[in-house]
Design an enzyme around this catalytic site. Structure first.
Site, PDB file in Angstrom:
ATOM      1  N   LYS A  59     -26.410  86.057  17.686  1.00 21.14           N
ATOM      2  CA  LYS A  59     -25.550  86.609  18.747  1.00 21.14           C
ATOM      3  C   LYS A  59     -25.779  85.849  20.046  1.00 21.14           C
ATOM      4  CE  LYS A  59     -24.992  91.172  16.735  1.00 21.14           C
ATOM      5  NZ  LYS A  59     -26.154  91.166  15.794  1.00 21.14           N
ATOM      6  N   ILE A  63     -25.465  80.098  28.482  1.00 22.19           N
ATOM      7  CA  ILE A  63     -24.610  79.023  29.002  1.00 22.19           C
ATOM      8  C   ILE A  63     -24.417  77.980  27.899  1.00 22.19           C
ATOM      9  CG2 ILE A  63     -25.339  79.365  31.402  1.00 22.19           C
ATOM     10  CD1 ILE A  63     -27.147  76.824  30.999  1.00 22.19           C
ATOM     11  N   GLN A 167     -25.195 103.169   9.061  1.00 22.59           N
ATOM     12  CA  GLN A 167     -24.512 103.574  10.303  1.00 22.59           C
ATOM     13  C   GLN A 167     -23.292 104.468  10.023  1.00 22.59           C
ATOM     14  OE1 GLN A 167     -23.952 100.269  13.218  1.00 22.59           O
ATOM     15  NE2 GLN A 167     -25.273  99.089  11.849  1.00 22.59           N
ATOM     16  N   GLY A 168     -23.045 104.758   8.773  1.00 26.19           N
ATOM     17  CA  GLY A 168     -21.996 105.719   8.440  1.00 26.19           C
ATOM     18  C   GLY A 168     -20.694 105.142   7.920  1.00 26.19           C
TER      19      GLY A 168
HETATM   20  O1  O7M Z   1     -26.638  98.006   7.508  1.00 22.75           O
HETATM   21  P1  O7M Z   1     -27.553  98.107   8.706  1.00 22.75           P
HETATM   22  O2  O7M Z   1     -27.101  99.091   9.701  1.00 22.75           O
HETATM   23  O3  O7M Z   1     -28.986  98.260   8.304  1.00 22.75           O
HETATM   24  O4  O7M Z   1     -27.535  96.658   9.422  1.00 22.75           O
HETATM   25  C1  O7M Z   1     -26.405  96.164  10.050  1.00 22.75           C
HETATM   26  C2  O7M Z   1     -26.579  94.715  10.430  1.00 22.75           C
HETATM   27  O5  O7M Z   1     -25.395  94.267  11.074  1.00 22.75           O
HETATM   28  C3  O7M Z   1     -27.712  94.445  11.404  1.00 22.75           C
HETATM   29  O6  O7M Z   1     -28.222  93.158  11.134  1.00 22.75           O
HETATM   30  C4  O7M Z   1     -27.026  94.461  12.755  1.00 22.75           C
HETATM   31  O7  O7M Z   1     -27.699  93.657  13.685  1.00 22.75           O
HETATM   32  C5  O7M Z   1     -25.669  93.874  12.404  1.00 22.75           C
HETATM   33  N1  O7M Z   1     -24.532  94.311  13.262  1.00 22.75           N
HETATM   34  C6  O7M Z   1     -24.261  95.648  13.447  1.00 22.75           C
HETATM   35  O8  O7M Z   1     -24.889  96.522  12.853  1.00 22.75           O
HETATM   36  N2  O7M Z   1     -23.245  96.017  14.306  1.00 22.75           N
HETATM   37  C7  O7M Z   1     -22.471  95.119  14.952  1.00 22.75           C
HETATM   38  O9  O7M Z   1     -21.576  95.496  15.677  1.00 22.75           O
HETATM   39  C8  O7M Z   1     -22.713  93.762  14.752  1.00 22.75           C
HETATM   40  C9  O7M Z   1     -23.699  93.377  13.845  1.00 22.75           C
HETATM   41  C10 O7M Z   1     -23.709  92.002  13.494  1.00 22.75           C
HETATM   42  O10 O7M Z   1     -23.976  91.558  12.418  1.00 22.75           O
HETATM   43  O11 O7M Z   1     -23.263  91.186  14.439  1.00 22.75           O
HETATM   44  C11 O7M Z   1     -23.046  89.901  14.180  1.00 22.75           C
END
Ligand code: O7M
Length: 211
Positions: A59, A63, A167-168
């Site tokens: 992520k 810059i 996360q649901g």
């Molecule tokens: O299935 P989980 O909740 O255990 O993990 C979700 C993964 O997706 C975890 O690596 C988070 O950092 C990533 N993620 C999100 O959960 N929500 C987002 O909005 C974005 C990400 C992500 O992968 O962003 C690139």
């Protein structure tokens, strides 16, 4: 169509889980917990041991020069895609795209995303349509938003949706709404039997997606 979010610290555990589930997943996503716990070279090892593509979920949000300096090293160890934040602007995103394939965040799955990031989705979609990344991140927790994004996004750009399981979010709902890939972490790696958990999700969504 399933991307494993391998958010564990330990190298041996990560490699074992990835090998156990590799028959049911398309790619492995490596995030900071694993890089901090096991070192950057885990990307190369996972790629060699599974034969799958590796997404480096950094992520990036800096810059252009700093984004470029980080991305260069991460592509060098074998990452196929790097995830970048869009809110830092086009120059920062392009600095990474110039050296490798990218995935842009256009919306996030957690409640706090509603505060600052998600209100800007339309602008991020516009930027993605112009920049043409491999894919964008959309929230698996909000299928109606996946649909919204799919309707506005260039058809060649893939949609990857995290938030499934822990996360649901529901795998099949996300796919039906337009996701090409679902990203699943805890629902697989925290399960007593990760291979079986991955197989179940695979069976649930197979036939629905081209990913
Ligand atoms: O299935 P989980 O909740 O255990 O993990 C979700 C993964 O997706 C975890 O690596 C988070 O950092 C990533 N993620 C999100 O959960 N929500 C987002 O909005 C974005 C990400 C992500 O992968 O962003 C690139």
């Amino acid at each position: 169509m399933i991307i494993l979010a391998l958010d564990v610290y330990e190298r041996d555990r990560a490699l074992k889980i990835a090998e156990d589930v590799k028959d049911y997943i398309s790619m492995v996503k490596v995030n900071w917990p694993l890089i901090i716990g096991s070192g950057l070279d885990i990307i190369r090892e996972l790629k060699e041991r599974t034969g799958l593509k590796i997404i480096a979920d950094l992520k990036l949000a800096d810059i252009p020069n700093t984004n470029r300096l980080i991305a260069k090293k991460v592509y060098e160890v074998g990452a196929d895609y790097i995830i970048v934040h869009s809110f830092v602007g086009k120059d920062s995103v392009l600095a990474v795209k110039e050296i490798g394939e990218i995935i842009m965040v256009v919306e996030m799955s957690h409640p706090g995303a509603l505060e600052f990031i998600n209100p800007l989705t339309d602008k991020f979609i516009e930027m993605a349509n112009e920049i043409k990344p491999f894919g964008v991140i959309a929230p698996g927790t909000r299928p109606e938003r996946i649909k919204y994004i799919r309707e506005r996004l260039n058809g060649e750009i893939k949609i990857l949706t995290p938030g499934i399981g822990a996360q649901g979010g529901k795998a099949l709902e996300a796919i039906k709404a337009g996701a090409d890939y679902i990203i699943v972490g805890r629902a697989i790696y925290s399960s007593e039997n990760p291979r079986e958990a991955a197989r179940r999700i695979y069976e649930e969504v197979k036939g629905w997606s081209s990913g």
